[in-house]
Write a protein that holds these residues in place. Structure first.
Motif, PDB file in Angstrom:
ATOM      1  N   VAL A 170     -41.381  -5.542 -50.116  1.00 45.67           N
ATOM      2  CA  VAL A 170     -40.999  -6.766 -49.403  1.00 45.67           C
ATOM      3  C   VAL A 170     -42.224  -7.646 -49.162  1.00 45.67           C
ATOM      4  O   VAL A 170     -42.165  -8.867 -49.311  1.00 45.67           O
ATOM      5  CB  VAL A 170     -40.319  -6.425 -48.058  1.00 45.67           C
ATOM      6  CG1 VAL A 170     -40.008  -7.691 -47.267  1.00 45.67           C
ATOM      7  CG2 VAL A 170     -39.028  -5.641 -48.308  1.00 45.67           C
ATOM      8  N   LYS A 171     -43.348  -7.025 -48.829  1.00 46.37           N
ATOM      9  CA  LYS A 171     -44.571  -7.778 -48.515  1.00 46.37           C
ATOM     10  C   LYS A 171     -44.967  -8.720 -49.649  1.00 46.37           C
ATOM     11  O   LYS A 171     -45.392  -9.850 -49.411  1.00 46.37           O
ATOM     12  CB  LYS A 171     -45.726  -6.808 -48.247  1.00 46.37           C
ATOM     13  CG  LYS A 171     -45.944  -6.480 -46.790  1.00 46.37           C
ATOM     14  CD  LYS A 171     -47.230  -5.681 -46.632  1.00 46.37           C
ATOM     15  CE  LYS A 171     -47.474  -5.327 -45.175  1.00 46.37           C
ATOM     16  NZ  LYS A 171     -48.732  -4.568 -45.009  1.00 46.37           N
ATOM     17  N   LYS A 172     -44.827  -8.246 -50.868  1.00 41.41           N
ATOM     18  CA  LYS A 172     -45.298  -9.058 -52.002  1.00 41.41           C
ATOM     19  C   LYS A 172     -44.436 -10.299 -52.233  1.00 41.41           C
ATOM     20  O   LYS A 172     -44.805 -11.177 -53.021  1.00 41.41           O
ATOM     21  CB  LYS A 172     -45.366  -8.209 -53.270  1.00 41.41           C
ATOM     22  CG  LYS A 172     -44.041  -7.713 -53.797  1.00 41.41           C
ATOM     23  CD  LYS A 172     -44.265  -6.819 -55.008  1.00 41.41           C
ATOM     24  CE  LYS A 172     -42.941  -6.315 -55.583  1.00 41.41           C
ATOM     25  NZ  LYS A 172     -43.162  -5.368 -56.692  1.00 41.41           N
ATOM     26  N   GLN A 173     -43.306 -10.390 -51.537  1.00 43.79           N
ATOM     27  CA  GLN A 173     -42.470 -11.581 -51.650  1.00 43.79           C
ATOM     28  C   GLN A 173     -42.930 -12.700 -50.720  1.00 43.79           C
ATOM     29  O   GLN A 173     -42.403 -13.807 -50.771  1.00 43.79           O
ATOM     30  CB  GLN A 173     -41.013 -11.220 -51.333  1.00 43.79           C
ATOM     31  CG  GLN A 173     -40.412 -10.194 -52.281  1.00 43.79           C
ATOM     32  CD  GLN A 173     -39.004  -9.808 -51.886  1.00 43.79           C
ATOM     33  OE1 GLN A 173     -38.213 -10.636 -51.453  1.00 43.79           O
ATOM     34  NE2 GLN A 173     -38.679  -8.530 -52.030  1.00 43.79           N
ATOM     35  N   PHE A 174     -43.933 -12.414 -49.878  1.00 42.80           N
ATOM     36  CA  PHE A 174     -44.434 -13.396 -48.928  1.00 42.80           C
ATOM     37  C   PHE A 174     -45.834 -13.849 -49.331  1.00 42.80           C
ATOM     38  O   PHE A 174     -46.590 -13.075 -49.935  1.00 42.80           O
ATOM     39  CB  PHE A 174     -44.467 -12.798 -47.516  1.00 42.80           C
ATOM     40  CG  PHE A 174     -43.102 -12.561 -46.935  1.00 42.80           C
ATOM     41  CD1 PHE A 174     -42.496 -13.535 -46.147  1.00 42.80           C
ATOM     42  CD2 PHE A 174     -42.401 -11.390 -47.199  1.00 42.80           C
ATOM     43  CE1 PHE A 174     -41.229 -13.332 -45.618  1.00 42.80           C
ATOM     44  CE2 PHE A 174     -41.136 -11.176 -46.685  1.00 42.80           C
ATOM     45  CZ  PHE A 174     -40.543 -12.156 -45.893  1.00 42.80           C
ATOM     46  N   ASN A 198     -48.454 -14.436 -47.537  1.00 46.28           N
ATOM     47  CA  ASN A 198     -49.557 -13.794 -46.814  1.00 46.28           C
ATOM     48  C   ASN A 198     -48.996 -12.858 -45.742  1.00 46.28           C
ATOM     49  O   ASN A 198     -47.791 -12.829 -45.486  1.00 46.28           O
ATOM     50  CB  ASN A 198     -50.493 -14.832 -46.186  1.00 46.28           C
ATOM     51  CG  ASN A 198     -49.729 -15.856 -45.352  1.00 46.28           C
ATOM     52  OD1 ASN A 198     -48.954 -15.488 -44.462  1.00 46.28           O
ATOM     53  ND2 ASN A 198     -49.948 -17.129 -45.650  1.00 46.28           N
ATOM     54  N   GLU A 199     -49.904 -12.122 -45.114  1.00 44.92           N
ATOM     55  CA  GLU A 199     -49.526 -11.134 -44.097  1.00 44.92           C
ATOM     56  C   GLU A 199     -48.869 -11.795 -42.884  1.00 44.92           C
ATOM     57  O   GLU A 199     -47.916 -11.270 -42.312  1.00 44.92           O
ATOM     58  CB  GLU A 199     -50.778 -10.362 -43.654  1.00 44.92           C
ATOM     59  CG  GLU A 199     -50.525  -9.252 -42.645  1.00 44.92           C
ATOM     60  CD  GLU A 199     -49.912  -7.997 -43.254  1.00 44.92           C
ATOM     61  OE1 GLU A 199     -49.416  -7.151 -42.477  1.00 44.92           O
ATOM     62  OE2 GLU A 199     -49.933  -7.870 -44.495  1.00 44.92           O
ATOM     63  N   GLU A 200     -49.369 -12.965 -42.514  1.00 53.30           N
ATOM     64  CA  GLU A 200     -48.833 -13.661 -41.336  1.00 53.30           C
ATOM     65  C   GLU A 200     -47.366 -14.037 -41.544  1.00 53.30           C
ATOM     66  O   GLU A 200     -46.541 -13.871 -40.636  1.00 53.30           O
ATOM     67  CB  GLU A 200     -49.657 -14.916 -41.051  1.00 53.30           C
ATOM     68  CG  GLU A 200     -49.201 -15.656 -39.797  1.00 53.30           C
ATOM     69  CD  GLU A 200     -50.000 -16.907 -39.529  1.00 53.30           C
ATOM     70  OE1 GLU A 200     -49.709 -17.591 -38.528  1.00 53.30           O
ATOM     71  OE2 GLU A 200     -50.912 -17.213 -40.331  1.00 53.30           O
ATOM     72  N   ALA A 201     -47.046 -14.529 -42.734  1.00 51.91           N
ATOM     73  CA  ALA A 201     -45.655 -14.910 -43.024  1.00 51.91           C
ATOM     74  C   ALA A 201     -44.743 -13.687 -42.976  1.00 51.91           C
ATOM     75  O   ALA A 201     -43.602 -13.763 -42.495  1.00 51.91           O
ATOM     76  CB  ALA A 201     -45.570 -15.581 -44.393  1.00 51.91           C
ATOM     77  N   PHE A 202     -45.242 -12.563 -43.465  1.00 54.55           N
ATOM     78  CA  PHE A 202     -44.471 -11.317 -43.438  1.00 54.55           C
ATOM     79  C   PHE A 202     -44.227 -10.872 -41.993  1.00 54.55           C
ATOM     80  O   PHE A 202     -43.105 -10.498 -41.628  1.00 54.55           O
ATOM     81  CB  PHE A 202     -45.221 -10.239 -44.222  1.00 54.55           C
ATOM     82  CG  PHE A 202     -44.614  -8.872 -44.141  1.00 54.55           C
ATOM     83  CD1 PHE A 202     -43.348  -8.620 -44.656  1.00 54.55           C
ATOM     84  CD2 PHE A 202     -45.307  -7.815 -43.547  1.00 54.55           C
ATOM     85  CE1 PHE A 202     -42.780  -7.349 -44.574  1.00 54.55           C
ATOM     86  CE2 PHE A 202     -44.748  -6.548 -43.474  1.00 54.55           C
ATOM     87  CZ  PHE A 202     -43.483  -6.319 -43.988  1.00 54.55           C
ATOM     88  N   LYS A 203     -45.275 -10.936 -41.163  1.00 59.86           N
ATOM     89  CA  LYS A 203     -45.148 -10.536 -39.755  1.00 59.86           C
ATOM     90  C   LYS A 203     -44.164 -11.450 -39.011  1.00 59.86           C
ATOM     91  O   LYS A 203     -43.383 -10.990 -38.170  1.00 59.86           O
ATOM     92  CB  LYS A 203     -46.516 -10.572 -39.076  1.00 59.86           C
ATOM     93  CG  LYS A 203     -47.533  -9.574 -39.615  1.00 59.86           C
ATOM     94  CD  LYS A 203     -47.142  -8.140 -39.326  1.00 59.86           C
ATOM     95  CE  LYS A 203     -48.238  -7.180 -39.756  1.00 59.86           C
ATOM     96  NZ  LYS A 203     -47.824  -5.754 -39.595  1.00 59.86           N
ATOM     97  N   ASN A 204     -44.220 -12.743 -39.325  1.00 54.95           N
ATOM     98  CA  ASN A 204     -43.294 -13.692 -38.690  1.00 54.95           C
ATOM     99  C   ASN A 204     -41.848 -13.375 -39.053  1.00 54.95           C
ATOM    100  O   ASN A 204     -40.945 -13.470 -38.224  1.00 54.95           O
ATOM    101  CB  ASN A 204     -43.632 -15.122 -39.108  1.00 54.95           C
ATOM    102  CG  ASN A 204     -44.891 -15.630 -38.454  1.00 54.95           C
ATOM    103  OD1 ASN A 204     -45.322 -15.103 -37.416  1.00 54.95           O
ATOM    104  ND2 ASN A 204     -45.509 -16.643 -39.031  1.00 54.95           N
TER     105      ASN A 204
END
Length: 327
Positions: A106-110, A112-118
């Motif tokens: 899932v992370k690689k669809q975002f 950056n890390e911040e967008a994933f956390k949001n």
């Protein structure tokens, strides 16, 4: 007075023993959903609509709209809680590696890390719960079969109206913008923009290439790099732009700047693209994907409904509105 005090103490004792909490709007198998959690979900949806449509939800009708929103959002939260509970049960034997693989996928669809956390914060999920949810989806849907070629062909034959393309208009345009940016700043005043557009029009009349001028002068970021090229069908664009473009013959351009809410345009009609029926070969992959998604959605919804029948759910909004709850 003494009797009243005793009664109040008794009532307080009953409330403590029963665990009554006026802040709780629903429970799912004993897990509480609070008013604060519901308000957070409402706020997220409200912010999304405001950004999507550029219109603030405020004023006299805002509270009524929000109140109408709450029952549906609470139902979603009840379903989400139930799915999360079941996902933890089904995923209890997942290894750390399997969990991490789900998270990384899932992370690689975002970006950056911040967008994933949001994203996780908006969904009220931990990384581990997200992995469990994806695993539950895999388990429930593992037996769903992909649609056959015959099923895809049958859908195409029975829904050919969906695969008709309307007449389209391929134009080039140059925009001198009066539209404010996100900070509210305007690059040109109305008078400045009109004057610049007239100058560009003079260059075209003097024989300069339209596409080259679009790359150099246009302030429409979506089309300037490809020479102002833009294809649309009736209803796709603002009325002033559409009316001016449709009045042209292929090869012609507007002799005066066309004013819209975005600024001043010079428009050239390149060609008309006739309406036509899309062939089966063109659309079969899209149909196959659509049928596959529908089958998976129906299977998971049926699974969720079965979970709800077996679960112990209370919904205070439903009790208030419909005088009923589900145990």
């Amino acid at each position: 007075m003494r009797k009243i005090r005793i009664s109040l103490f008794l009532l307080l004792g009953v409330l403590l023993l029963t665990g009554c909490n006026t802040n709780v709007v629903a429970t799912v198998n004993g897990e509480e959903i609070t008013q604060q959690q519901l308000d957070k979900r409402v706020s997220i949806v409200k912010d999304y609509y405001e950004k999507q449509y550029g219109q603030k939800i405020e004023g006299q009708d805002a509270q009524k709209l929000i109140d109408n929103m709450k029952p549906g959002l609470l139902d979603e939260m009840i379903s989400d809680t139930l799915k999360r509970q079941e996902a933890r049960k089904v995923g209890k034997d997942m290894t750390d590696q399997q969990i991490q693989e789900k998270i990384d996928g899932v992370k690689k669809q975002f970006p950056n890390e911040e967008a994933f956390k949001n994203f996780l914060a908006q969904q009220d999920l931990t990384e581990k719960d997200m992995a469990y949810m994806l695993n539950l989806q895999d388990v429930v849907l593992k037996d769903v079969k992909a649609p056959t070629e015959e099923e895809v062909q049958e859908y195409y034959d029975q829904n050919k109206e969906q695969f008709k393309t309307a007449e389209q208009y391929e134009v080039r345009h140059i925009l001198i913008s009066t539209d404010p940016d996100d900070a509210g700043n305007v690059k040109h005043t109305e008078a400045e923009a009109e004057k610049l557009a007239v100058q560009v029009l003079a260059d075209i009349k003097n024989g300069k290439d339209f596409a080259a001028l679009a790359r150099e002068k246009s302030e429409d970021l979506g089309s300037k790099d490809n020479g102002g090229l833009y294809t649309f069908k009736k209803g796709d664009t603002v009325p002033e732009f559409e009316k001016a473009a449709l009045a042209l013959k292929p090869g012609e351009y507007t002799r005066e700047p066309v004013k819209t809410q975005f600024g001043y345009h010079i428009i050239k009609l390149e060609k008309l693209i006739p309406a036509r029926d899309q062939s089966f070969a063109e659309v079969k992959d899209g149909i196959k994907q659509q049928l596959d998604q529908e089958a998976k959605k129906n299977k998971f919804n049926a699974y969720l409904e079965d979970l709800k029948k077996k679960a112990k759910i209370t919904n205070k909004l439903a009790e208030t509105g419909d005088n009923k709850s589900k145990d």
